[in-house]
Design an enzyme around this catalytic site. Structure first.
Site, PDB file in Angstrom:
ATOM      1  N   GLU A 304     -20.248 -13.200   6.315  1.00 30.69           N
ATOM      2  CA  GLU A 304     -19.658 -13.282   7.654  1.00 30.69           C
ATOM      3  C   GLU A 304     -18.861 -12.016   7.951  1.00 30.69           C
ATOM      4  O   GLU A 304     -18.107 -11.523   7.108  1.00 30.69           O
ATOM      5  CB  GLU A 304     -18.747 -14.502   7.730  1.00 30.69           C
ATOM      6  N   LYS A 367     -21.839 -17.871  16.621  1.00 35.86           N
ATOM      7  CA  LYS A 367     -21.176 -19.063  16.094  1.00 35.86           C
ATOM      8  C   LYS A 367     -20.780 -19.988  17.240  1.00 35.86           C
ATOM      9  O   LYS A 367     -20.209 -19.550  18.245  1.00 35.86           O
ATOM     10  CB  LYS A 367     -19.941 -18.652  15.285  1.00 35.86           C
ATOM     11  N   CYS A 417     -19.451 -19.645   8.533  1.00 36.31           N
ATOM     12  CA  CYS A 417     -18.205 -20.183   8.000  1.00 36.31           C
ATOM     13  C   CYS A 417     -18.237 -21.704   7.973  1.00 36.31           C
ATOM     14  O   CYS A 417     -19.129 -22.306   7.401  1.00 36.31           O
ATOM     15  CB  CYS A 417     -17.025 -19.654   8.813  1.00 36.31           C
TER      16      CYS A 417
END
Length: 538
Positions: A304, A367, A417
């Protein structure tokens, strides 16, 4: 009082001479701060069943302890706060590591320390407090006792655990079913009933010892109930063992992944003078030769926000990546993304990009499940401070789960994440991927329990969906799971390096992968039916 029979309203009571009656009656007679301190202690004890400790047997004391404390609650207020203190002790110990993220800039985020240490656990504990409150009301009105009360407890615990995972964006971290991540045979059950269903069965079985000193149940029936519960867990383990014994280790032909873990300290990750060196470290690790006698790497995965630049706009960064990209392959990396709106305002995304050998971006993903107070500030009007990770400007959210097609790879679902912690929300239901990719940066939390918990949660998503899961972390912990949750590649917390491994094949779609939490609803209905039968036959 230890030798008396205690019978508060709606409870089964505690009988003298029965197994465990002295401890049970002593707990039931506690009042005030002593009761709440004991509840917090039992909640903290339950935490040791979760990763990384994995001491599942402690639940056989923690949950009966909570129920024995509830025996002595005569008011709704006492029932709520007994559960709340259990939850507070549970979450303070289980989520202590969240406060470590603030240490990356203590001067800026010192004011958030109390919230991280005690505020978040206090909020999450409300769900357990509401569960015990509902249990108190239901048991009082329906006169539930004995086995019926135990099953009702498991039902309300699961309902409020599910709500915790969905209300206000949800935070389904450390669900009680994660206690089994270290026991793969039992964990196989999530392929059918999901993690919430496994939690339901776990709570029910773990709470059964509370029956032993209960006078509303005969000694024989109480012992038989405990035995049946343990046999049920044994049967689940046996079924899982059979499933694993029949599993093969097939991999996708022609695909060899390199997972890169640069282990960059969070305090150095975004320092302007360090950005170029951090990027060079990724390039150097990617360019390392493969081990002698192994197949060549075809694709590389970075963590990430591994690239500290805007990849789509930075041609120089893309060309540097292209110079170490395997022939015909690509580098898949996390990176921030920016877009200038018509009004001149900048919008930012926490994104993932695939860059091929020509330096072209061949696939992207934004995301969609952002971290409150980390990537955006829910109360920005009141607290005009940027998120911990986002800075002065909030990240924007993407459209939702997606299946990406990258040349040379089977289609996959990216998860950035903590998107991996949400059961049933890790893939596009209309376009099932062949594998899951989780890129993360757990360096925020140092060498604490947090990265271990995150890794084990990702394992459960693989088993639920029957899909291999590849995990690339800046640090802590990178690896690959197959669809049975077996680790096929691993880089430990704090290690800097790469791991090369084949991509396991996907399994046939699991019942949970096909039906999701519909199975949980059916399981809860079944428990309710058994509760009714137990109430009528006691």
């Amino acid at each position: 009082m230890p030798d008396a029979t205690l019978r508060p309203a709606g409870a089964g009571g505690i009988a003298a001479g029965r197994p465990g009656h002295r401890l049970a009656s002593r707990l039931a007679t506690l009042t005030g701060w002593r009761r709440y301190a004991a509840a917090a202690a039992f909640g903290g004890l339950a935490t040791f069943a979760l990763p990384p400790a994995g001491a599942v047997p402690v639940l056989l004391l923690a949950f009966p302890g909570l129920l024995w404390l509830l025996e002595g609650t005569a008011t709704r207020r006492a029932a709520f706060f007994t559960g709340w203190w259990f939850g507070f002790g549970h979450f303070v110990l289980g989520l202590y590591w969240i406060s470590f993220a603030l240490l990356t800039d203590v001067a800026k985020f010192w004011w958030m320390m109390p919230f991280a240490i005690a505020g978040l656990p206090a909020l999450l504990a409300i769900f357990i407090g509401l569960a015990t409150l509902v249990l108190h009301i239901v048991c009082g009105r329906l006169k539930l006792s004995g086995l019926a009360r135990i099953l009702a407890f498991a039902i309300v615990w699961t309902v409020f655990e599910y709500l915790r995972g969905h209300v206000f964006t949800g935070f389904p971290w450390n669900l009680i079913g994660y206690s089994w991540t270290g026991f793969l045979p039992v964990l196989q059950s999530v392929a059918v009933i999901g993690i919430y269903g496994l939690g339901l069965l776990t709570v029910a079985v773990a709470a059964l010892p509370a029956l032993l000193p209960d006078p509303s149940e005969s000694v024989m029936r109480a012992r038989a109930s405990v035995a049946v519960g343990l046999v049920l867990l044994g049967a689940m383990g046996l079924a899982g063992w059979v499933r694993l014994s029949q599993a093969d280790s097939a991999t996708v032909p022609g695909v060899r992944l390199r997972v890169v873990q640069p282990a960059i300290p969070q305090t150095l990750k975004w320092v302007p003078s360090e950005k170029a060196r951090n990027f060079e470290r990724l390039l150097e690790l990617t360019a390392e030769p493969a081990a002698a006698g192994t197949a060549p790497v075809t694709h590389v995965v970075w963590p990430e926000t591994a690239v500290p630049f805007f990849v789509e706009r930075d041609g120089g960064a893309r060309q540097a990546m292209a110079s170490v990209t395997p022939p015909g392959g690509s580098i898949i990396t996390g990176a921030p993304r920016i877009r200038v709106e018509e009004d001149g305002e900048n919008r930012f995304w926490n994104s993932l990009h695939a860059v091929d050998g020509s330096g072209a971006v061949v696939a992207s993903f934004d995301k969609f499940h952002l971290v409150p107070f980390g990537e955006y500030m829910p109360l920005r009007g009141i607290l005009p401070v940027g998120g911990i990770a986002a800075g002065a400007t909030d990240f924007s959210s993407g459209p939702g789960p997606a299946t990406l097609d990258v040349p040379g790879l089977p289609p996959f679902s990216p998860l950035i994440c903590y998107e991996v912690i949400f059961p049933g929300a890790v893939k596009d239901f209309h376009n099932r991927p062949d594998w899951l990719l989780n890129v993360t940066n757990d360096a925020w939390y140092g060498k604490t329990a947090g990265p271990h918990q995150h890794f084990e949660i990702a394992r459960v998503r693989a088993v639920e969906e029957g899909l291999p899961l590849v995990r690339a972390a800046n640090t802590g912990i990178s690896g690959i799971f197959d669809g049975y949750g077996r680790v096929t590649a691993y880089l430990g917390l704090g290690e800097r390096g790469v791991v090369d491994a084949d991509l396991p094949v996907m399994l046939p779609i699991t019942p949970y992968g096909r039906f999701g939490d519909i199975i949980l609803v059916l399981l809860l209905m079944s428990f309710s039916l058994v509760t009714t039968i137990a109430r009528q036959t006691r």
